[in-house]
Design a protein around this motif. Structure first.
Motif, short mmCIF file in Angstrom:
data_model
loop_
_atom_site.label_atom_id
_atom_site.label_comp_id
_atom_site.label_asym_id
_atom_site.label_seq_id
_atom_site.Cartn_x
_atom_site.Cartn_y
_atom_site.Cartn_z
N GLY A 299 37.68 -17.59 9.88
CA GLY A 299 36.55 -18.50 10.00
C GLY A 299 35.41 -17.95 10.85
O GLY A 299 34.46 -18.69 11.13
N PHE A 300 35.45 -16.69 11.19
CA PHE A 300 34.37 -16.09 11.98
C PHE A 300 33.40 -15.30 11.09
O PHE A 300 32.61 -14.49 11.59
CB PHE A 300 34.94 -15.18 13.08
CG PHE A 300 35.57 -15.94 14.21
CD1 PHE A 300 36.82 -16.52 14.07
CD2 PHE A 300 34.90 -16.10 15.41
CE1 PHE A 300 37.40 -17.24 15.11
CE2 PHE A 300 35.47 -16.82 16.46
CZ PHE A 300 36.72 -17.39 16.30
N GLY A 301 33.47 -15.56 9.77
CA GLY A 301 32.64 -14.80 8.86
C GLY A 301 32.99 -13.33 8.92
O GLY A 301 34.08 -12.96 9.40
N VAL A 302 32.08 -12.48 8.47
CA VAL A 302 32.38 -11.04 8.51
C VAL A 302 32.39 -10.49 9.94
O VAL A 302 32.89 -9.40 10.17
CB VAL A 302 31.42 -10.22 7.62
CG1 VAL A 302 31.63 -10.53 6.14
CG2 VAL A 302 29.97 -10.42 8.02
N ILE B 133 30.77 -19.60 0.91
CA ILE B 133 32.04 -19.49 1.67
C ILE B 133 32.09 -18.16 2.42
O ILE B 133 32.47 -18.11 3.60
CB ILE B 133 33.26 -19.58 0.72
CG1 ILE B 133 33.31 -20.95 0.04
CG2 ILE B 133 34.56 -19.29 1.47
CD1 ILE B 133 34.44 -21.11 -0.97
N TYR B 134 31.72 -17.06 1.75
CA TYR B 134 31.95 -15.74 2.32
C TYR B 134 30.69 -15.07 2.88
O TYR B 134 30.80 -13.99 3.48
CB TYR B 134 32.61 -14.84 1.27
CG TYR B 134 33.96 -15.38 0.80
CD1 TYR B 134 35.04 -15.43 1.69
CD2 TYR B 134 34.16 -15.86 -0.50
CE1 TYR B 134 36.27 -15.93 1.29
CE2 TYR B 134 35.39 -16.35 -0.91
CZ TYR B 134 36.44 -16.39 -0.01
OH TYR B 134 37.65 -16.89 -0.40
N HIS C 189 42.51 -22.41 7.02
CA HIS C 189 43.21 -23.65 7.37
C HIS C 189 42.41 -24.90 7.04
O HIS C 189 42.93 -26.01 7.00
CB HIS C 189 43.61 -23.62 8.85
CG HIS C 189 44.49 -22.45 9.13
ND1 HIS C 189 45.80 -22.37 8.69
CD2 HIS C 189 44.23 -21.26 9.74
CE1 HIS C 189 46.30 -21.21 9.03
NE2 HIS C 189 45.37 -20.52 9.68
N LYS C 190 41.11 -24.70 6.80
CA LYS C 190 40.23 -25.81 6.44
C LYS C 190 40.12 -25.95 4.92
O LYS C 190 39.42 -26.82 4.42
CB LYS C 190 38.84 -25.50 7.03
CG LYS C 190 37.97 -26.67 7.30
CD LYS C 190 36.69 -26.13 7.94
CE LYS C 190 35.61 -27.18 7.94
NZ LYS C 190 34.33 -26.60 8.37
N PHE D 120 45.99 -6.39 12.66
CA PHE D 120 45.18 -7.60 12.80
C PHE D 120 44.85 -8.13 11.42
O PHE D 120 44.39 -7.40 10.54
CB PHE D 120 43.89 -7.29 13.58
CG PHE D 120 44.20 -6.93 15.00
CD1 PHE D 120 44.48 -7.90 15.93
CD2 PHE D 120 44.29 -5.59 15.37
CE1 PHE D 120 44.82 -7.56 17.23
CE2 PHE D 120 44.62 -5.24 16.67
CZ PHE D 120 44.89 -6.22 17.60
N GLU D 121 45.11 -9.42 11.23
CA GLU D 121 44.84 -10.09 9.96
C GLU D 121 43.47 -10.77 10.08
O GLU D 121 43.22 -11.49 11.05
CB GLU D 121 45.93 -11.13 9.71
CG GLU D 121 45.75 -11.95 8.45
CD GLU D 121 46.85 -13.00 8.30
OE1 GLU D 121 47.82 -13.01 9.11
OE2 GLU D 121 46.73 -13.83 7.37
#
Ligand code: DQA
Length: 146
Positions: free
Chosen positions: A127-130, A23-24, A106-107, A98-99
């Motif tokens: 959702g843009f990864g790191v 996931i991360y 959301h997925k 900025f969060e």
């Protein structure tokens, strides 16, 4: 005006790279810090990156940002979905916010769909990864340079 951007990370993000890499991802928080620092420096800014598993410490750091930082990039981790206190601290902060979420919340499970922080944020990344951290830093530098 301060040239410093705080990058704040909430609970369990100290385990980045080891925690649920499917996931991360495999990058660590040190990797994030190195890349964000290089980017910010190239744009004439500096970053300070923090991580805490404790809500009060995150709030203390947001309060410190009132004096020391022109922008905050925050990944509040699970506190995103629970913490009115972090929202209140951000509402008492005048700079850019900025969060940033590594995963696309959301997925995922419905309890991750609500964020207390989004209503205060100037931008939200999910959702843009790191890479999302760098995108937030880039946006903060761009707005602060205007
Ligand atoms: C997270 C998403 C949150 O729902 C979760 O509790 C985290 C990490 C993310 O970066 O994708 O700890 O903020």
């Amino acid at each position: 005006m301060s040239k410093t951007i705080f990058i704040l990370n909430g609970p369990n993000l100290n385990l980045l790279g080891k925690r649920q890499p499917e996931i991360y991802g495999a990058d660590t928080l040190d990797d994030v810090e190195t890349r964000c620092r290089a980017l910010a420096t190239s744009l004439g800014f500096q970053i300070e990156l923090f991580q805490s598993n404790h809500e009060g410490v995150i709030i203390d750091t947001i309060q410190r940002a009132r004096e020391e930082a022109a922008a905050i990039v925050i990944n509040p981790g699970a506190f995103t979905h629970t913490s009115v206190a972090i929202l209140d601290a951000l509402n008492a902060y005048d700079g850019l916010v900025f969060e940033c979420h590594i995963s696309n919340v959301h997925k995922r499970e419905s309890f991750r769909h609500h964020s207390f922080v989004s209503g205060r944020a100037d931008g939200v990344m999910a959702g843009f990864g790191v890479e999302g951290y760098e995108l937030c830093v880039r946006r903060a530098c761009s707005l602060l340079s205007k």
